[in-house]
Design an enzyme around this catalytic site. Structure first.
Site, PDB file in Angstrom:
ATOM      1  N   ASP A  80      31.439  -9.214 -32.658  1.00 20.79           N
ATOM      2  CA  ASP A  80      32.320 -10.038 -31.835  1.00 20.79           C
ATOM      3  C   ASP A  80      32.384 -11.464 -32.394  1.00 20.79           C
ATOM      4  O   ASP A  80      31.474 -11.904 -33.108  1.00 20.79           O
ATOM      5  CB  ASP A  80      31.803 -10.115 -30.388  1.00 20.79           C
ATOM      6  CG  ASP A  80      31.794  -8.749 -29.717  1.00 20.79           C
ATOM      7  OD1 ASP A  80      32.550  -7.861 -30.152  1.00 20.79           O
ATOM      8  OD2 ASP A  80      31.012  -8.590 -28.749  1.00 20.79           O
TER       9      ASP A  80
HETATM   10  N1  URA Z   1      27.575  -5.201 -29.263  1.00 25.22           N
HETATM   11  C1  URA Z   1      28.309  -6.187 -28.718  1.00 25.22           C
HETATM   12  O1  URA Z   1      28.469  -6.259 -27.518  1.00 25.22           O
HETATM   13  N2  URA Z   1      28.869  -7.094 -29.543  1.00 25.22           N
HETATM   14  C2  URA Z   1      28.716  -7.080 -30.889  1.00 25.22           C
HETATM   15  O2  URA Z   1      29.220  -7.956 -31.586  1.00 25.22           O
HETATM   16  C3  URA Z   1      27.932  -6.050 -31.440  1.00 25.22           C
HETATM   17  C4  URA Z   1      27.386  -5.122 -30.602  1.00 25.22           C
END
Ligand code: URA
Length: 235
Positions: free
Chosen positions: A103
């Site tokens: 993310d």
């Molecule tokens: N899980 C999440 O919620 N975000 C990420 O970036 C990776 C795994």
């Protein structure tokens, strides 16, 4: 590709530096000195040397990045800065892409490559490559959450997660957890924590399979993987 561009890409200095090397007559193609910066060369079929050292043809590149917050895991975007924007232009001709996604606000271990087989070896659900995350959570994570994560939790869309290993690194009104996942659903860590009524405030990926984030990399920095590191995923 033009020889001056190729040698600059391969780390022999700027285009200007390379021009000087060419002028000095130390660059040879198939043993013939080449001075023309515009000379087209193909490392697959021609042998290029600089001061006698062979310039190796390298079809694939594998980078480990310590992804900073605020950039997206994509190759291009009209609005947002991407992880590719952080890579030196000398890698541009490799057409690198991120292996999986983190993310925008997630930091830590991100791999980039142009090798589809490597991407597959890491991302295919059948390969079961574990991903390890450290998260700071608003709320107290409990022994019951450990048990629920081990059994699988039901996410808000009805999906039941595969067994995951939750370790409680610090407890209190805020908790620090280490979570090992064998799958990679969208926003999985955040959604699993939400499924037990708490909220992820900070998330970092620290390990993929046996490969750990190189802690000497500052946020936004990257380095090439060693052959041994690449091989970790091809055995
Ligand atoms: N899980 C999440 O919620 N975000 C990420 O970036 C990776 C795994």
């Amino acid at each position: 590709m033009r020889i001056d561009k190729l040698l600059a890409n391969m780390g022999y200095g700027s285009r200007k530096d390379v021009k000087i090397l060419l002028k000095q007559g130390v660059v040879r193609v198939d043993d013939q000195p080449v001075k023309d910066a515009k000379r087209q060369v193909d490392l697959e079929t021609e042998r290029v040397t600089v001061q006698g050292e062979v310039v190796e043809y390298k079809p694939f590149v594998y980078l480990m990045m310590n992804k900073p917050a605020g950039v997206i895991s994509a190759t291009e975007d009209k609005v947002e800065a991407t992880v590719i924007d952080l890579i030196d232009p000398s890698y541009a001709h490799y057409d690198l892409f991120p292996v999986g996604r983190l993310d925008k606000d997630t930091t830590g271990l991100l791999l980039l490559t142009n090798d589809g087989a490597f991407n597959h070896a890491l991302m295919s659900p059948r390969k079961h490559v574990d991903k390890v995350y450290i998260a700071e959570v608003d709320g107290e994570m409990t022994a019951d959450d450990v048990r629920q994560f081990a059994e699988g939790v039901v996410l808000e869309d009805g999906y039941t997660t595969k067994p995951a290993r939750l370790e409680l690194l610090s407890k209190g009104r805020r908790s620090t957890i280490r979570l090992t996942l064998s799958e990679g659903k969208y926003h999985q860590v955040k959604r699993m924590v939400a499924a037990v009524g708490k909220h992820v405030e900070r998330l970092e990926r620290v390990q993929i399979g046996a490969l750990e984030l190189d802690l000497t990399l500052e946020p936004g920095a990257y380095r090439e993987l060693s052959e041994e590191e690449v091989d970790l995923f091809f055995t």
